[in-house]
Design a protein around this motif. Structure first.
Motif, PDB file in Angstrom:
ATOM      1  N   PRO A 149       1.131  -0.896  -0.276  1.00 56.03           N
ATOM      2  CA  PRO A 149       0.077  -0.349   0.107  1.00 56.03           C
ATOM      3  C   PRO A 149       1.369   1.429  -0.237  1.00 56.03           C
ATOM      4  N   THR A 150       2.124   1.610   0.869  1.00 54.79           N
ATOM      5  CA  THR A 150       3.158   2.882   0.292  1.00 54.79           C
ATOM      6  C   THR A 150       3.743   2.477  -0.282  1.00 54.79           C
ATOM      7  N   ILE A 151       3.830   1.764  -1.370  1.00 53.08           N
ATOM      8  CA  ILE A 151       5.105   1.939  -2.753  1.00 53.08           C
ATOM      9  C   ILE A 151       5.467   3.375  -2.600  1.00 53.08           C
ATOM     10  N   ASP A 152       7.076   3.683  -2.703  1.00 52.62           N
ATOM     11  CA  ASP A 152       7.064   5.249  -2.924  1.00 52.62           C
ATOM     12  C   ASP A 152       6.941   5.835  -4.527  1.00 52.62           C
ATOM     13  N   GLY A 153       6.961   4.513  -5.475  1.00 51.75           N
ATOM     14  CA  GLY A 153       7.240   4.918  -6.817  1.00 51.75           C
ATOM     15  C   GLY A 153       8.127   5.813  -6.930  1.00 51.75           C
ATOM     16  N   PHE A 154       9.230   5.095  -6.626  1.00 53.04           N
ATOM     17  CA  PHE A 154      10.558   5.920  -6.969  1.00 53.04           C
ATOM     18  C   PHE A 154      11.325   5.471  -7.996  1.00 53.04           C
ATOM     19  N   VAL A 155      11.137   4.319  -8.612  1.00 53.42           N
ATOM     20  CA  VAL A 155      12.171   3.350  -9.827  1.00 53.42           C
ATOM     21  C   VAL A 155      10.832   3.539 -11.078  1.00 53.42           C
ATOM     22  N   GLN A 156       9.728   3.785 -10.984  1.00 52.84           N
ATOM     23  CA  GLN A 156       9.014   4.279 -11.687  1.00 52.84           C
ATOM     24  C   GLN A 156       9.088   5.853 -12.223  1.00 52.84           C
ATOM     25  N   GLY A 157       9.694   6.840 -11.120  1.00 50.91           N
ATOM     26  CA  GLY A 157       8.599   8.309 -11.655  1.00 50.91           C
ATOM     27  C   GLY A 157      10.417   7.996 -12.429  1.00 50.91           C
ATOM     28  N   THR A 158      11.583   7.853 -11.110  1.00 51.40           N
ATOM     29  CA  THR A 158      13.033   8.272 -11.739  1.00 51.40           C
ATOM     30  C   THR A 158      13.552   7.792 -12.995  1.00 51.40           C
ATOM     31  N   PHE A 159      13.240   6.365 -13.448  1.00 52.28           N
ATOM     32  CA  PHE A 159      13.928   5.835 -14.688  1.00 52.28           C
ATOM     33  C   PHE A 159      13.000   5.554 -15.584  1.00 52.28           C
ATOM     34  N   ALA A 160      11.404   6.085 -15.549  1.00 48.51           N
ATOM     35  CA  ALA A 160      10.768   5.520 -16.770  1.00 48.51           C
ATOM     36  C   ALA A 160      11.064   5.462 -18.037  1.00 48.51           C
ATOM     37  N   ASP A 211       7.011  -0.172 -17.863  1.00 50.37           N
ATOM     38  CA  ASP A 211       7.053   0.622 -16.592  1.00 50.37           C
ATOM     39  C   ASP A 211       6.399  -0.668 -15.819  1.00 50.37           C
ATOM     40  N   GLU A 212       5.622  -1.595 -16.249  1.00 48.82           N
ATOM     41  CA  GLU A 212       5.326  -2.562 -15.163  1.00 48.82           C
ATOM     42  C   GLU A 212       6.579  -3.349 -14.185  1.00 48.82           C
ATOM     43  N   ASP A 213       7.105  -3.848 -15.379  1.00 49.17           N
ATOM     44  CA  ASP A 213       8.735  -3.895 -14.687  1.00 49.17           C
ATOM     45  C   ASP A 213       9.038  -2.845 -13.395  1.00 49.17           C
ATOM     46  N   ASN A 214       9.257  -1.852 -13.927  1.00 50.94           N
ATOM     47  CA  ASN A 214       9.547  -0.970 -12.921  1.00 50.94           C
ATOM     48  C   ASN A 214       8.222  -1.334 -12.191  1.00 50.94           C
ATOM     49  N   ARG A 215       7.264  -0.596 -11.786  1.00 53.20           N
ATOM     50  CA  ARG A 215       6.167  -1.091 -10.826  1.00 53.20           C
ATOM     51  C   ARG A 215       6.392  -2.533  -9.682  1.00 53.20           C
ATOM     52  N   CYS A 216       6.808  -3.316 -10.719  1.00 59.10           N
ATOM     53  CA  CYS A 216       7.148  -4.676  -9.958  1.00 59.10           C
ATOM     54  C   CYS A 216       8.935  -4.452  -9.116  1.00 59.10           C
ATOM     55  N   ILE A 217       9.398  -3.946  -9.250  1.00 60.51           N
ATOM     56  CA  ILE A 217      10.968  -3.384  -8.445  1.00 60.51           C
ATOM     57  C   ILE A 217      10.784  -2.478  -7.336  1.00 60.51           C
ATOM     58  N   ASP A 218       9.767  -1.714  -7.463  1.00 57.01           N
ATOM     59  CA  ASP A 218       9.030  -0.772  -6.122  1.00 57.01           C
ATOM     60  C   ASP A 218       8.358  -1.466  -6.031  1.00 57.01           C
ATOM     61  N   ARG A 224      21.329   0.448  -1.816  1.00 60.36           N
ATOM     62  CA  ARG A 224      21.554   1.302  -0.671  1.00 60.36           C
ATOM     63  C   ARG A 224      20.518   2.173  -0.663  1.00 60.36           C
ATOM     64  N   ASP A 225      19.304   1.895  -1.428  1.00 61.94           N
ATOM     65  CA  ASP A 225      18.189   2.612  -1.819  1.00 61.94           C
ATOM     66  C   ASP A 225      18.419   4.076  -2.063  1.00 61.94           C
ATOM     67  N   TRP A 226      19.115   4.029  -3.491  1.00 64.10           N
ATOM     68  CA  TRP A 226      19.693   5.711  -2.729  1.00 64.10           C
ATOM     69  C   TRP A 226      19.850   6.292  -2.464  1.00 64.10           C
ATOM     70  N   SER A 227      20.046   5.877  -0.966  1.00 62.94           N
ATOM     71  CA  SER A 227      19.927   6.776   0.050  1.00 62.94           C
ATOM     72  C   SER A 227      21.576   7.141   0.191  1.00 62.94           C
ATOM     73  N   GLY A 228      22.155   8.339   0.637  1.00 65.19           N
ATOM     74  CA  GLY A 228      23.511   9.303   0.413  1.00 65.19           C
ATOM     75  C   GLY A 228      24.407   9.208  -0.543  1.00 65.19           C
ATOM     76  N   VAL A 229      22.811   9.095  -2.204  1.00 68.34           N
ATOM     77  CA  VAL A 229      24.078   9.358  -3.200  1.00 68.34           C
ATOM     78  C   VAL A 229      23.378  10.440  -3.930  1.00 68.34           C
ATOM     79  N   ASP A 230      24.796  11.332  -4.374  1.00 66.98           N
ATOM     80  CA  ASP A 230      23.401  12.601  -5.509  1.00 66.98           C
ATOM     81  C   ASP A 230      23.364  11.991  -6.945  1.00 66.98           C
TER      82      ASP A 230
END
Ligand SMILES: C[S@@+](CC[C@H](N)C(=O)[O-])C[C@H]1O[C@@H](n2cnc3c(N)ncnc32)[C@H](O)[C@@H]1O
Length: 341
Positions: free
Chosen positions: A94-105, A111-118, A237-243
């Motif tokens: 229920p609380t998917i952030d959609g980060f991969v779907q949004g950033t790497f569309a 899109d379906e694979d990106n949703r699965c990754i998220d 690393r869930d993109w934490s600490g990277v620019d």
């Protein structure tokens, strides 16, 4: 031992010693050692081989994706992901952030694979057990690499699609298959093994043997791991600490600094590691077409070691910047193994 090594989930990780891991063992087997530190563990195959040989293994790499696979297969000796956990990891959250779907569309996957990754990302974050998390993350990384033409993220789109079967499977199918091969590769060798994730230049300790397999420096090709693997390293690393460099097409992030990105840096880093690990048997993998050269490395090792042997393992590049030369007989680089005892 050979049976166990054959279970290692094969990868196309740049610089992996998978094809020569048996030669490495042949060269090491007569030395007396119990603990071994693999300072630049990469795919983890050399550590896995040492674990299969019954050694107490410490792995290190500064990439989180390498730390995850080493945690799952070297440190972990018993935990596997069961079918119920795999299904739970794939269940919409229920609380998917959609980060991969949004950033790497539109960049690497549908899109379906990106949703699965998220979905998998969100569910991994809820796993409490360190080893279950490491298996799930490693499987997600493996799924993304296998689904990607050439297994890298240095370009966008599908231009290298060669019709391989792997490219017709979706991320969910790859993920399930990846968990199965990783589960199958888990084993206990009766030792307490450890996986670290950090800069090799800050690692301290006195293992009986240290294996040093850094990126090979050559002025003719780049050896940047983050540039090729930023997407899966980001996942790990869930993109934490990277620019993220938003202006780039690939949405990569900045490479991690390493002394092995310059000739002088590589030379002085090797010198520093030889001095630091002078009490240990020192084993180094390096290529004949990289700098410093063979004689230079022998000279540096000889400052601390009475006996330095150089094994030369014939090796044919089939990856990265050397790829265009495959099939050309001039394409021979020697793969050296230096052993200082
Ligand atoms: C040649 S690969 C190692 C390959 C590995 N032996 C295998 O068989 O797969 C070099 C590794 O060094 C890592 N690396 C580069 N600089 C590093 C540093 N300063 N500290 C730790 N790891 C580093 C890279 O992430 C990469 O995984």
């Amino acid at each position: 031992m050979l049976d166990q090594i054959s279970k290692f989930p094969s990868t196309r990780f740049m610089g992996s010693k998978e094809k020569i891991v048996h030669h490495i063992w042949e060269a090491l087997r007569d030395y007396t050692f119990h603990s071994a530190l693999d300072l630049f563990s990469g795919s983890g195959v050399v550590s896995y081989m040492l674990k299969a040989a019954g050694k107490q293994v410490i792995t290190n790499d500064y990439m989180h994706m390498c730390g995850a696979i080493a945690t799952a297969l070297v440190e972990n000796g018993e935990i596997r992901l069961n079918d119920a956990s795999i299904d739970a990891l794939l269940r919409p959250h229920p609380t998917i952030d959609g980060f991969v779907q949004g950033t790497f569309a539109g960049l690497y996957f549908s899109d379906e694979d990106n949703r699965c990754i998220d979905t998998i990302r969100a569910n991994i974050a809820r796993l409490e057990d360190r080893y279950e998390r490491a298996i799930a993350l490693s499987a997600l990384v493996r799924a993304c690499i296998k689904r990607r033409p050439r297994g890298i993220f240095a370009y966008v789109g599908d231009k290298y699609d060669d019709g391989r079967k792997d490219l017709s499977l979706c991320i969910e199918e790859h993920f399930r298959a990846a968990v199965a091969v990783i589960n199958d590769a888990v084993f206990d060798n009766g030792q307490s093994n450890v996986a670290w994730c950090g800069d090799a230049m800050s690692v301290r300790g006195t293992p009986d043997l240290v294996y040093i397999d850094p990126p090979y420096f050559s002025p003719l090709s780049d050896n940047e791991y983050v540039r090729r693997y930023h997407f899966v390293e980001g996942l790990a690393r869930d993109w934490s600490g990277v620019d993220i460099q938003w202006h780039t097409k690939t949405r990569k992030f900045k490479s991690y600094p390493t002394p092995f990105s310059s000739r002088d840096g590589a030379r002085s880093a090797l010198g520093e590691l030889f001095a630091r690990f002078r009490q240990s048997i020192i084993v180094v993998s390096y290529s004949s077409n990289a700098l410093p050269h063979r004689d230079d490395i022998v000279e540096m090792m000889s400052r601390y070691k009475q006996q330095v042997r150089v094994h030369s393992l014939d090796y044919r590049y089939s990856f990265g910047n050397q790829g265009h030369k495959v099939g050309n007989n001039n394409n021979r680089a020697e793969e050296y193994l230096f052993i200082g005892a």
